[in-house]
Write an enzyme that holds these catalytic residues in place. Structure first.
Site, short mmCIF file in Angstrom:
data_model
loop_
_atom_site.label_atom_id
_atom_site.label_comp_id
_atom_site.label_asym_id
_atom_site.label_seq_id
_atom_site.Cartn_x
_atom_site.Cartn_y
_atom_site.Cartn_z
N SER A 188 -2.17 6.41 7.94
CA SER A 188 -3.38 6.86 7.24
C SER A 188 -3.67 8.33 7.55
O SER A 188 -3.49 8.81 8.67
CB SER A 188 -4.56 6.00 7.69
OG SER A 188 -5.75 6.42 7.06
N GLY A 189 -4.12 9.05 6.51
CA GLY A 189 -4.54 10.43 6.68
C GLY A 189 -3.44 11.46 6.62
O GLY A 189 -3.68 12.63 6.91
N GLY A 232 -1.80 12.28 3.83
CA GLY A 232 -1.77 12.96 2.54
C GLY A 232 -0.77 12.40 1.55
O GLY A 232 -0.14 13.17 0.81
N LYS A 233 -0.66 11.07 1.48
CA LYS A 233 0.29 10.46 0.53
C LYS A 233 -0.10 10.76 -0.91
O LYS A 233 0.76 11.08 -1.73
CB LYS A 233 0.36 8.94 0.77
CG LYS A 233 0.91 8.55 2.13
CD LYS A 233 1.03 7.04 2.27
CE LYS A 233 -0.31 6.36 2.37
NZ LYS A 233 -1.05 6.72 3.61
N HIS A 256 0.84 -1.19 0.00
CA HIS A 256 0.00 0.00 0.00
C HIS A 256 0.87 1.25 0.00
O HIS A 256 1.79 1.37 0.80
CB HIS A 256 -0.91 0.01 1.23
CG HIS A 256 -1.77 1.25 1.32
ND1 HIS A 256 -2.80 1.49 0.45
CD2 HIS A 256 -1.71 2.31 2.15
CE1 HIS A 256 -3.38 2.64 0.76
NE2 HIS A 256 -2.73 3.16 1.79
N GLU A 264 -6.13 8.87 -6.51
CA GLU A 264 -7.29 9.31 -5.73
C GLU A 264 -6.87 10.39 -4.75
O GLU A 264 -5.95 10.18 -3.95
CB GLU A 264 -7.91 8.13 -4.97
CG GLU A 264 -9.13 8.55 -4.16
CD GLU A 264 -9.60 7.48 -3.19
OE1 GLU A 264 -10.62 7.72 -2.52
OE2 GLU A 264 -8.94 6.44 -3.09
N GLY A 300 3.11 5.37 4.62
CA GLY A 300 2.90 6.14 5.83
C GLY A 300 1.58 5.87 6.50
O GLY A 300 0.74 5.12 5.99
N ARG A 342 16.96 10.55 15.64
CA ARG A 342 17.04 11.75 14.82
C ARG A 342 18.13 11.61 13.76
O ARG A 342 17.94 11.97 12.59
CB ARG A 342 17.33 12.97 15.70
CG ARG A 342 17.41 14.27 14.91
CD ARG A 342 17.53 15.46 15.81
NE ARG A 342 17.64 16.70 15.04
CZ ARG A 342 17.74 17.91 15.57
NH1 ARG A 342 17.74 18.05 16.89
NH2 ARG A 342 17.83 18.97 14.80
N ASP A 394 -2.13 3.73 -4.31
CA ASP A 394 -2.91 2.89 -3.39
C ASP A 394 -2.38 1.46 -3.33
O ASP A 394 -1.89 1.03 -2.28
CB ASP A 394 -4.39 2.89 -3.76
CG ASP A 394 -5.24 2.23 -2.69
OD1 ASP A 394 -4.98 2.48 -1.49
OD2 ASP A 394 -6.16 1.46 -3.02
#
Length: 315
Positions: free
Chosen positions: A163-164, A166-167, A146, A210, A161, A252, A185
């Site tokens: 969900s949500g 903005g990939k 995915h 999408e 990454g 880091r 997707d």
């Protein structure tokens, strides 16, 4: 996983135009296929085709001029014995190349044993190269991942990454900056050799991206032919995370480059924190440029360590 076996008639149709071959004998064995044990034990599909070789059974046996002479230009007894041994190899297909004419004994044997016999005027080496490439892709280990798979600055990059984050929107911005889309997707990944992963788009999703709030976009129709790619080799994974995930799970400045295992192949990975106000597209392109430098042997982190050690030694 590996895909299902491939039959003789499928192989014949796949190269009917390219090799202009004829189906000489064994027409009743159109569904004859590769031995499943041989497929599982082969290191790649390339191991399933080669010149006539009595030591390696269960593969497409290709007969060029030398091989054809070996089984035909000898005494009748030796000829019968050598041709009969081909049956013990259990080849899914026998290919007569270099424009060689099949002997009556060979045709008769293929009919009795129900072994498909193809004949072509193309060179044996050319036939082997074509079939090895085809079978390597057909029998390659594969999986679906995915994310958004792109060509960024000539490098195959998978954006993954949480969900949500903005990939897809990031993919759209990268396309507007001149990069290319392979798949959105769902990305089909194939291990085409021991060190190479190739990514392609499922046919159902080709050229589509999408974006939430807008819906499906036809990238090829909007941005043109140069905005899409058929396939790319996976060289880098860019993983998008939230601030708390980055602080909890990642260093880091990692001491060693991050990698992620994909079908048994380690793929370089970078982690980018997503927060309001950051230009993620610029950061992704910078990560890609840095990865290109690393592939060329330039390691900025190691150069910094060496510079730091020199400074310490000088007091």
């Amino acid at each position: 996983m590996r895909p299902s076996v491939i039959s003789a008639d499928v192989l014949f149709e796949a190269f009917r135009g390219r090799l202009r071959w004829e189906w000489i004998a064994g027409l009743g064995a159109s569904e004859r296929h590769f031995d499943e044990v041989a497929v599982r034990s082969a290191r790649s599909g390339a191991d399933l085709v080669g010149y006539l070789n009595y030591i390696h059974p269960y593969r497409v046996q290709v007969m060029g001029e030398r091989e054809a002479n070996y089984v035909s230009k000898c005494s009748p007894e030796d000829c019968a014995r050598r041709i009969a041994r081909i049956v013990t190899l259990e080849p899914p297909v026998l290919v007569l190349a270099d424009g060689q004419q099949p002997s009556e004994a060979l045709v008769s044997m293929c009919e009795r044993a129900q072994i498909p016999l193809f004949a072509t005027h193309e060179s044996a080496a050319f036939v082997i190269d074509l079939l090895r490439a085809y079978l390597s892709k057909h029998f390659a280990d594969r999986t679906t991942m995915h994310g958004v798979f792109m060509d960024i600055l000539g490098l195959g990059v998978m954006i993954t990454g949480e969900s949500g984050l903005g990939k897809s929107e990031l993919g759209l911005e990268l396309i507007s900056r001149g990069n290319g889309l392979v798949a959105d997707d769902a990305v089909d990944l194939y291990r085409i050799n021991q060190t190479t992963i190739e990514g392609r788009c499922p046919e159902l999703l080709q050229n589509l991206l999408e974006v939430r709030g807008i819906g499906l976009l036809d990238i090829r129709a909007i941005f043109g032919e140069t905005a899409v790619r058929r396939k790319m080799r996976l060289k880098l994974i860019v993983h998008l995370v939230r601030k708390e995930t980055l602080e909890r799970d990642y260093e880091r400045l990692p001491h060693e480059p991050l990698t992620q295992d994909v079908l048994g192949v380690p793929v370089r990975k970078v982690v980018i924190q997503v927060v309001a106000g950051r230009n993620i597209a610029v950061l992704v392109e910078a990560a890609v440029r840095n990865s290109i430098l690393q592939l060329r042997g330039v390691d900025t982190y190691q150069e910094f360590i060496a510079r730091h050690q020199r400074a310490m030694s000088q007091g």
